[in-house]
Scaffold this active site. Structure first.
Site, PDB file in Angstrom:
ATOM      1  N   SER A   1      28.705  14.431 -52.940  1.00  0.00           N
ATOM      2  CA  SER A   1      29.132  14.392 -51.509  1.00  0.00           C
ATOM      3  C   SER A   1      29.811  13.146 -51.360  1.00  0.00           C
ATOM      4  O   SER A   1      30.321  12.955 -50.085  1.00  0.00           O
ATOM      5  CB  SER A   1      27.663  14.279 -50.684  1.00  0.00           C
ATOM      6  OG  SER A   1      26.689  13.388 -51.181  1.00  0.00           O
TER       7      SER A   1
ATOM      8  N   ASN B   1      31.332  14.469 -44.686  1.00  0.00           N
ATOM      9  CA  ASN B   1      30.452  13.208 -44.639  1.00  0.00           C
ATOM     10  C   ASN B   1      31.243  11.925 -43.938  1.00  0.00           C
ATOM     11  O   ASN B   1      30.628  11.061 -43.640  1.00  0.00           O
ATOM     12  CB  ASN B   1      29.944  12.781 -45.849  1.00  0.00           C
ATOM     13  CG  ASN B   1      28.618  13.854 -46.124  1.00  0.00           C
ATOM     14  OD1 ASN B   1      28.008  14.147 -45.183  1.00  0.00           O
ATOM     15  ND2 ASN B   1      28.665  13.986 -47.660  1.00  0.00           N
TER      16      ASN B   1
ATOM     17  N   GLU C   1      33.515  22.736 -48.965  1.00  0.00           N
ATOM     18  CA  GLU C   1      34.800  21.671 -49.045  1.00  0.00           C
ATOM     19  C   GLU C   1      35.178  21.490 -50.383  1.00  0.00           C
ATOM     20  O   GLU C   1      34.527  21.183 -51.236  1.00  0.00           O
ATOM     21  CB  GLU C   1      34.100  20.519 -48.509  1.00  0.00           C
ATOM     22  CG  GLU C   1      34.775  19.360 -47.928  1.00  0.00           C
ATOM     23  CD  GLU C   1      34.066  18.102 -47.520  1.00  0.00           C
ATOM     24  OE1 GLU C   1      34.430  17.532 -46.570  1.00  0.00           O
ATOM     25  OE2 GLU C   1      32.803  17.869 -48.031  1.00  0.00           O
TER      26      GLU C   1
HETATM   27  N1  CAA Z   1      17.344  31.001 -47.212  1.00  0.00           N
HETATM   28  C1  CAA Z   1      17.234  32.109 -46.374  1.00  0.00           C
HETATM   29  N2  CAA Z   1      17.228  32.028 -45.095  1.00  0.00           N
HETATM   30  C2  CAA Z   1      17.184  30.773 -44.364  1.00  0.00           C
HETATM   31  C3  CAA Z   1      17.066  29.835 -45.535  1.00  0.00           C
HETATM   32  C4  CAA Z   1      17.291  29.786 -46.632  1.00  0.00           C
HETATM   33  N3  CAA Z   1      17.203  28.790 -47.461  1.00  0.00           N
HETATM   34  N4  CAA Z   1      16.960  28.520 -44.463  1.00  0.00           N
HETATM   35  C5  CAA Z   1      17.009  28.944 -43.379  1.00  0.00           C
HETATM   36  N5  CAA Z   1      16.962  30.580 -43.026  1.00  0.00           N
HETATM   37  C6  CAA Z   1      17.061  31.333 -42.016  1.00  0.00           C
HETATM   38  C7  CAA Z   1      15.715  31.380 -41.084  1.00  0.00           C
HETATM   39  O1  CAA Z   1      14.930  32.326 -42.052  1.00  0.00           O
HETATM   40  C8  CAA Z   1      16.051  31.999 -39.983  1.00  0.00           C
HETATM   41  O2  CAA Z   1      16.412  33.450 -39.981  1.00  0.00           O
HETATM   42  P1  CAA Z   1      16.272  34.315 -38.568  1.00  0.00           P
HETATM   43  O3  CAA Z   1      17.101  33.388 -37.601  1.00  0.00           O
HETATM   44  O4  CAA Z   1      16.974  35.492 -38.726  1.00  0.00           O
HETATM   45  O5  CAA Z   1      14.957  34.113 -38.294  1.00  0.00           O
HETATM   46  C9  CAA Z   1      17.438  31.372 -39.686  1.00  0.00           C
HETATM   47  O6  CAA Z   1      17.949  30.840 -41.066  1.00  0.00           O
HETATM   48  C10 CAA Z   1      17.068  30.011 -39.048  1.00  0.00           C
HETATM   49  O7  CAA Z   1      16.224  29.078 -39.550  1.00  0.00           O
HETATM   50  P2  CAA Z   1      15.011  28.734 -38.706  1.00  0.00           P
HETATM   51  O8  CAA Z   1      14.522  29.679 -37.457  1.00  0.00           O
HETATM   52  O9  CAA Z   1      13.905  28.146 -39.808  1.00  0.00           O
HETATM   53  O10 CAA Z   1      15.297  27.302 -38.170  1.00  0.00           O
HETATM   54  P3  CAA Z   1      16.609  26.843 -37.269  1.00  0.00           P
HETATM   55  O11 CAA Z   1      17.017  27.866 -36.328  1.00  0.00           O
HETATM   56  O12 CAA Z   1      16.398  25.545 -36.819  1.00  0.00           O
HETATM   57  O13 CAA Z   1      17.775  26.954 -38.589  1.00  0.00           O
HETATM   58  C11 CAA Z   1      18.967  25.550 -40.115  1.00  0.00           C
HETATM   59  C12 CAA Z   1      17.617  26.064 -39.597  1.00  0.00           C
HETATM   60  C13 CAA Z   1      19.720  26.592 -40.461  1.00  0.00           C
HETATM   61  C14 CAA Z   1      18.614  24.602 -41.133  1.00  0.00           C
HETATM   62  C15 CAA Z   1      19.651  24.920 -38.504  1.00  0.00           C
HETATM   63  O14 CAA Z   1      18.519  23.876 -38.102  1.00  0.00           O
HETATM   64  C16 CAA Z   1      20.950  24.059 -39.184  1.00  0.00           C
HETATM   65  O15 CAA Z   1      22.000  24.441 -39.287  1.00  0.00           O
HETATM   66  N6  CAA Z   1      20.798  22.842 -39.118  1.00  0.00           N
HETATM   67  C17 CAA Z   1      22.044  21.886 -39.671  1.00  0.00           C
HETATM   68  C18 CAA Z   1      22.238  22.022 -41.080  1.00  0.00           C
HETATM   69  C19 CAA Z   1      23.215  21.295 -41.456  1.00  0.00           C
HETATM   70  O16 CAA Z   1      23.839  20.540 -40.621  1.00  0.00           O
HETATM   71  N7  CAA Z   1      23.464  21.064 -42.795  1.00  0.00           N
HETATM   72  C20 CAA Z   1      24.708  20.361 -43.387  1.00  0.00           C
HETATM   73  C21 CAA Z   1      23.884  19.198 -43.638  1.00  0.00           C
HETATM   74  S1  CAA Z   1      25.123  18.039 -44.483  1.00  0.00           S
HETATM   75  C22 CAA Z   1      25.193  18.502 -46.161  1.00  0.00           C
HETATM   76  O17 CAA Z   1      24.613  19.571 -46.331  1.00  0.00           O
HETATM   77  C23 CAA Z   1      26.183  17.760 -46.936  1.00  0.00           C
HETATM   78  C24 CAA Z   1      25.985  16.606 -47.497  1.00  0.00           C
HETATM   79  O18 CAA Z   1      26.456  16.214 -48.515  1.00  0.00           O
HETATM   80  C25 CAA Z   1      24.960  15.510 -47.027  1.00  0.00           C
END
Ligand code: CAA
Length: 281
Positions: A118, A189, A151
């Protein structure tokens, strides 16, 4: 575009997600980690994720068929026949440098090796091999099966053919590919981490409670998670390490990590993975 063998190094949350999405794309996949405990956790995580996706009708075949395409191993030599590898080991320069030198020895001359780093320089990682033209950054987002971005980052010597292949493989995995320069934090990031860092400064100042800071960004900007909730999700140690790279390599004091963020890491409050971060789980 074909991948005969897709190797993944590291079975943590990024590595197991990448292996799953590779198998979903139909690629024979090998997931390597040094510990059997990590591999066992990865198996459970992948099975649960595939089950969820299968129940929602989001898979083209059964979860079991996809799972069966992944081999789990603690022996790096099992990646020998892979022609495409993503390294997703811990975010530690020395660990990555050593792995790239080993992979360079092990893999066929024309195999492409990418890294999910990252923040570490792709050019510097590529410099540890004799195939800098076949090395690129391939940065997935957490949770990998859900987030649709990859990315792509070219090192100084990455060839056009390698980069086009990385783009094609990402698209075959159902991802949207963007290109960012090999600069600290790349695109995601560089922008995300200063926001998370500012969340910690604001919390430390008592600008608002943690919950209200998160609600402000969720309801005020339509973000799925607020900055502090997201820090807990990504890992506060990971956020700190990216902020340190931005601060050191860009040399601008505006990137200095919040002392509160550092305190949380010193306390072992790393977020969801340790049961406590800004919030208690
Ligand atoms: N596999 C399969 N399905 C999954 C899953 C996985 N690993 N994780 C979540 N889901 C599904 C859930 O089952 C749910 O499905 P439905 O809507 O059909 O019920 C859906 O995704 C949404 O999940 P939740 O209901 O549990 O919770 P949520 O609505 O809060 O979504 C989330 C969870 C997708 C993580 C959302 O909160 C989100 O987009 N958060 C931000 C994530 C983000 O910004 N990620 C980038 C981080 S930075 C990075 O990764 C880079 C780095 O270098 C640090």
């Amino acid at each position: 575009m074909r991948v005969k063998g897709f190797g993944v190094i590291g079975a943590g949350s990024m590595g197991n997600g990448i292996a799953q999405v590779s198998a979903q794309a139909g690629f024979p996949t090998v997931l390597f980690d040094i510990g059997t405990a990590q591999l066992d956790r990865a198996k459970t995580t992948i099975q649960k994720s595939l089950q969820k996706l299968e129940e929602k009708g989001k898979l083209k075949e059964t979860g079991a068929a996809i799972f069966g395409r992944i081999a789990f191993t603690t022996s790096l030599t099992d990646l020998k026949t892979c022609d495409f590898v993503v390294e997703a080991a811990s975010e530690n320069r020395e660990v990555k440098f050593k792995l790239f030198a080993q992979l360079d020895e092990l893999l066929a001359k024309d195999a492409v090796i990418t890294t999910n780093t990252s923040s570490i320089s792709i050019t510097e990682i590529a410099g540890k091999t004799k195939r800098a033209d076949k090395i690129a950054g391939m940065h997935f987002m957490n949770p990998v099966p859900i987030m649709t971005l990859v990315e792509g980052i070219r090192g100084l010597a990455t060839s056009d053919a390698t980069f086009a292949h990385v783009r094609a493989v990402s698209e075959a995995m159902g991802k949207t590919f963007i290109e960012a320069k090999d600069a600290p934090g790349f695109a995601v990031n560089r922008i995300l981490m200063p926001m998370i860092n500012e969340g910690f400064f604001a919390l430390n100042e008592g600008l608002a409670s943690a919950k209200d800071i998160d609600t402000a960004l969720k309801l005020g900007c339509n973000f799925p998670m607020g900055p502090l909730e997201l820090a807990d999700f990504v890992g506060i140690d990971v956020c700190l390490s990216v902020c340190e790279v931005l601060h050191r390599d860009l040399g601008d004091p505006k990137y200095r990590p919040s002392p509160l963020m550092r305190k949380y890491v010193e306390a072992g409050w790393l977020g969801r993975k340790s049961g406590r971060g800004v919030y208690v789980y």
